[in-house]
Design a protein around this motif. Structure first.
Motif, PDB file in Angstrom:
ATOM      1  N   GLU A 287       6.893  19.551 -25.442  1.00 41.92           N
ATOM      2  CA  GLU A 287       7.339  18.185 -25.693  1.00 41.92           C
ATOM      3  C   GLU A 287       6.486  17.173 -24.933  1.00 41.92           C
ATOM      4  O   GLU A 287       6.140  16.105 -25.461  1.00 41.92           O
ATOM      5  CB  GLU A 287       8.809  18.034 -25.271  1.00 41.92           C
ATOM      6  CG  GLU A 287       9.789  18.835 -26.106  1.00 41.92           C
ATOM      7  CD  GLU A 287      11.201  18.698 -25.570  1.00 41.92           C
ATOM      8  OE1 GLU A 287      11.766  17.591 -25.693  1.00 41.92           O
ATOM      9  OE2 GLU A 287      11.729  19.685 -25.021  1.00 41.92           O
ATOM     10  N   LEU A 288       6.126  17.510 -23.710  1.00 41.35           N
ATOM     11  CA  LEU A 288       5.300  16.599 -22.926  1.00 41.35           C
ATOM     12  C   LEU A 288       3.903  16.464 -23.530  1.00 41.35           C
ATOM     13  O   LEU A 288       3.333  15.364 -23.577  1.00 41.35           O
ATOM     14  CB  LEU A 288       5.204  17.086 -21.482  1.00 41.35           C
ATOM     15  CG  LEU A 288       6.522  17.123 -20.694  1.00 41.35           C
ATOM     16  CD1 LEU A 288       6.295  17.696 -19.307  1.00 41.35           C
ATOM     17  CD2 LEU A 288       7.134  15.737 -20.605  1.00 41.35           C
ATOM     18  N   ALA A 289       3.355  17.576 -24.020  1.00 39.94           N
ATOM     19  CA  ALA A 289       2.032  17.534 -24.638  1.00 39.94           C
ATOM     20  C   ALA A 289       2.039  16.648 -25.873  1.00 39.94           C
ATOM     21  O   ALA A 289       1.117  15.847 -26.100  1.00 39.94           O
ATOM     22  CB  ALA A 289       1.570  18.944 -24.987  1.00 39.94           C
ATOM     23  N   ALA A 290       3.089  16.752 -26.693  1.00 47.20           N
ATOM     24  CA  ALA A 290       3.189  15.921 -27.896  1.00 47.20           C
ATOM     25  C   ALA A 290       3.288  14.446 -27.532  1.00 47.20           C
ATOM     26  O   ALA A 290       2.639  13.584 -28.151  1.00 47.20           O
ATOM     27  CB  ALA A 290       4.394  16.358 -28.723  1.00 47.20           C
ATOM     28  N   ALA A 291       4.091  14.129 -26.527  1.00 47.24           N
ATOM     29  CA  ALA A 291       4.246  12.735 -26.111  1.00 47.24           C
ATOM     30  C   ALA A 291       2.938  12.171 -25.570  1.00 47.24           C
ATOM     31  O   ALA A 291       2.586  11.010 -25.837  1.00 47.24           O
ATOM     32  CB  ALA A 291       5.342  12.634 -25.051  1.00 47.24           C
ATOM     33  N   CYS A 292       2.204  12.982 -24.829  1.00 52.22           N
ATOM     34  CA  CYS A 292       0.926  12.528 -24.269  1.00 52.22           C
ATOM     35  C   CYS A 292      -0.116  12.314 -25.366  1.00 52.22           C
ATOM     36  O   CYS A 292      -0.875  11.336 -25.332  1.00 52.22           O
ATOM     37  CB  CYS A 292       0.415  13.519 -23.233  1.00 52.22           C
ATOM     38  SG  CYS A 292       1.359  13.486 -21.678  1.00 52.22           S
ATOM     39  N   ARG A 293      -0.152  13.206 -26.338  1.00 53.06           N
ATOM     40  CA  ARG A 293      -1.097  13.022 -27.451  1.00 53.06           C
ATOM     41  C   ARG A 293      -0.820  11.718 -28.182  1.00 53.06           C
ATOM     42  O   ARG A 293      -1.742  10.959 -28.518  1.00 53.06           O
ATOM     43  CB  ARG A 293      -1.007  14.206 -28.421  1.00 53.06           C
ATOM     44  CG  ARG A 293      -1.764  15.438 -27.985  1.00 53.06           C
ATOM     45  CD  ARG A 293      -1.921  16.430 -29.129  1.00 53.06           C
ATOM     46  NE  ARG A 293      -0.638  16.864 -29.675  1.00 53.06           N
ATOM     47  CZ  ARG A 293       0.060  17.907 -29.207  1.00 53.06           C
ATOM     48  NH1 ARG A 293      -0.390  18.584 -28.169  1.00 53.06           N
ATOM     49  NH2 ARG A 293       1.204  18.253 -29.762  1.00 53.06           N
ATOM     50  N   GLU A 294       0.427  11.444 -28.430  1.00 51.48           N
ATOM     51  CA  GLU A 294       0.788  10.234 -29.173  1.00 51.48           C
ATOM     52  C   GLU A 294       0.402   8.972 -28.401  1.00 51.48           C
ATOM     53  O   GLU A 294      -0.011   7.966 -29.004  1.00 51.48           O
ATOM     54  CB  GLU A 294       2.296  10.233 -29.456  1.00 51.48           C
ATOM     55  CG  GLU A 294       2.759   9.050 -30.291  1.00 51.48           C
ATOM     56  CD  GLU A 294       4.238   9.122 -30.622  1.00 51.48           C
ATOM     57  OE1 GLU A 294       4.772   8.125 -31.151  1.00 51.48           O
ATOM     58  OE2 GLU A 294       4.859  10.172 -30.355  1.00 51.48           O
ATOM     59  N   ALA A 295       0.519   9.000 -27.079  1.00 54.21           N
ATOM     60  CA  ALA A 295       0.247   7.815 -26.271  1.00 54.21           C
ATOM     61  C   ALA A 295      -1.197   7.716 -25.805  1.00 54.21           C
ATOM     62  O   ALA A 295      -1.581   6.716 -25.203  1.00 54.21           O
ATOM     63  CB  ALA A 295       1.173   7.804 -25.062  1.00 54.21           C
ATOM     64  N   GLY A 296      -2.005   8.745 -26.063  1.00 56.09           N
ATOM     65  CA  GLY A 296      -3.369   8.752 -25.541  1.00 56.09           C
ATOM     66  C   GLY A 296      -3.415   9.036 -24.054  1.00 56.09           C
ATOM     67  O   GLY A 296      -4.352   8.625 -23.354  1.00 56.09           O
TER      68      GLY A 296
END
Length: 420
Positions: free
Chosen positions: A216-225
């Motif tokens: 979940e953290l990886a997905a959130a980081c990808r979305e935010a750059g």
């Protein structure tokens, strides 16, 4: 080692009296120096290489790794470049490939062989700093940090102390703390990102063994750059076990990872791994350039660590992985976790209060500092004290390849004797 007290306190004056003589004017025979050194330090040696040392998530040293580390000292290779030691360069290349394989991380990632997870975190976060500030239009390599745009760094409220010191080393402020659950794992829905940032996640809380929700953290980081760094000093090795790798699900989606080989891989101390998904970014942040450095198409170890001259750490990692094999490494990880579960069961049966969900190799037991001191003084085993959610506790970390069920039972009995 099986009978030696694991860590009986010693008066430092005893050691000073044996060691702190005046430096001799003339040299002495090596045999005499070594014999007297061994005799002098013996009272101050902790049996951390033995099967009942459960402090600081300390592994032992596999026979092949110990011997390879001794050979590294005998060969005395300067492992900073290919030309200074082709052997050290190629063995790190091979060992790095094996590490990425067993940890199920991207095969194209780069690996720097550093002193431990402290320096692995600092290395990875320095790469992250440069890359994220680059996304904000600032070139750290050219312009330094003075005048750089604000850079958000976030970490769980139970992040390890080395994250804070690593950020200090690289010139960044302490992180914003993100709320965690009752086991110390970051709450994904408490993470708020509004653009490029560095997020420091954890694979294996040092007290409870808990894992942040890495997918979940990886997905959130990808979305935010944002850049996701995973501090997996010991917990990242769960990926080597088919039975446990679900704990690190999503870890491969991060941008960098830090881990220790001298913890669960059971190699001698001075062996950490700084892993970065973007090899070029890693090289840009760490690489050296000088007229006397010989260009080569081969691996240049100095591209991936903060050090230039250093010992050849890769030999021990190579030997450990080859001597264990994929199945042996998985069995080692699973056996340690089984021992932790047995610890928890025996202690609960004896009336102790276990404070964590034992999901890995960490057992957290309610205990006063006096009880911890009694265990240490008895010498059957050694473990350290901590404070968890305002309560004094002892922390049991099972990481050594030689620990047996009998060692666990002997140690649990000692702990129960020490508790009120």
């Amino acid at each position: 080692m099986d009978e030696r007290p694991v860590g009986v306190p010693v008066d430092p004056e005893v050691l000073r009296a044996r060691l702190a003589s005046e430096l001799p004017e003339a040299g002495e025979a090596p045999e005499r120096v070594l014999d007297e050194l061994v005799a002098a330090v013996d009272p101050g040696l902790v049996a951390s290489a033995g099967p009942r040392y459960f402090g600081f998530v300390t592994g032992q040293a596999l026979p092949a790794a110990r011997a390879a580390d001794m050979l590294a000292a005998v060969w005395d290779q300067n492992a900073f470049s290919y030309v200074s030691s082709p052997a050290a360069a190629v063995v790190e290349e091979v060992a790095a490939r094996w590490v990425l394989d067993v940890l199920e991380l991207p095969a194209k990632a780069s690996v720097g062989f550093v002193t431990g997870a402290q320096m692995a975190n600092a290395t990875c976060l320095a790469v992250a700093r440069n890359e994220v500030l680059g996304r904000l239009g600032w070139d750290v390599a050219r312009d330094g940090l003075i005048g750089a745009p604000p850079l958000r760094v976030l970490a769980g409220a139970e992040a390890h102390a080395t994250i804070f010191s690593a950020l200090r080393f690289i010139g960044l402020a302490p992180p914003e703390l993100v709320a965690v659950d009752d086991q110390g794992a970051m709450l994904a829905d408490a993470l708020s990102l509004d653009g490029p940032a560095i997020v420091c996640a954890q694979a294996g809380n040092v007290n409870t063994g808990a894992f942040d929700p890495l997918g979940e953290l990886a997905a959130a980081c990808r979305e935010a750059g944002a850049w996701l760094h995973v501090d997996g000093a010991f917990g990242l090795w769960a990926a080597a076990s088919p039975a446990l790798r679900g704990l690190v699900a999503g870890a491969a989606g991060a941008d960098s990872w830090a881990t220790d080989a001298h913890k669960w891989l059971n190699v001698p101390y001075d062996s950490g791994l700084a892993i970065v998904a973007d090899r070029d970014a890693h090289r840009r942040a760490m690489g050296l350039s000088a007229a006397y450095l010989v260009e080569s198409e081969h691996r240049q170890n100095y591209d991936f660590t903060p050090e230039a001259s250093r010992r050849a750490r890769g030999f021990a990692v190579y030997a450990a992985l080859r001597s264990l094999g994929r199945a042996g490494l998985a069995e080692l990880i699973e056996r340690c976790c089984g021992h932790a579960a047995l610890f928890a069961s025996l202690l609960r049966e004896g009336g102790a209060e276990v404070l964590n969900e034992v999901v890995l190799n960490q057992v957290l037991v309610a205990a006063s500092s006096d009880a911890v001191a009694r265990v240490q003084a008895e010498g059957v085993c050694w473990l350290g004290g901590t404070v968890w959610r305002g309560r004094e506790a002892m922390r049991i970390s099972v990481s050594g390849y030689e620990t047996t069920e009998d060692d666990v039972r002997r140690s649990a009995a000692s702990i129960l004797r020490a508790l009120p």
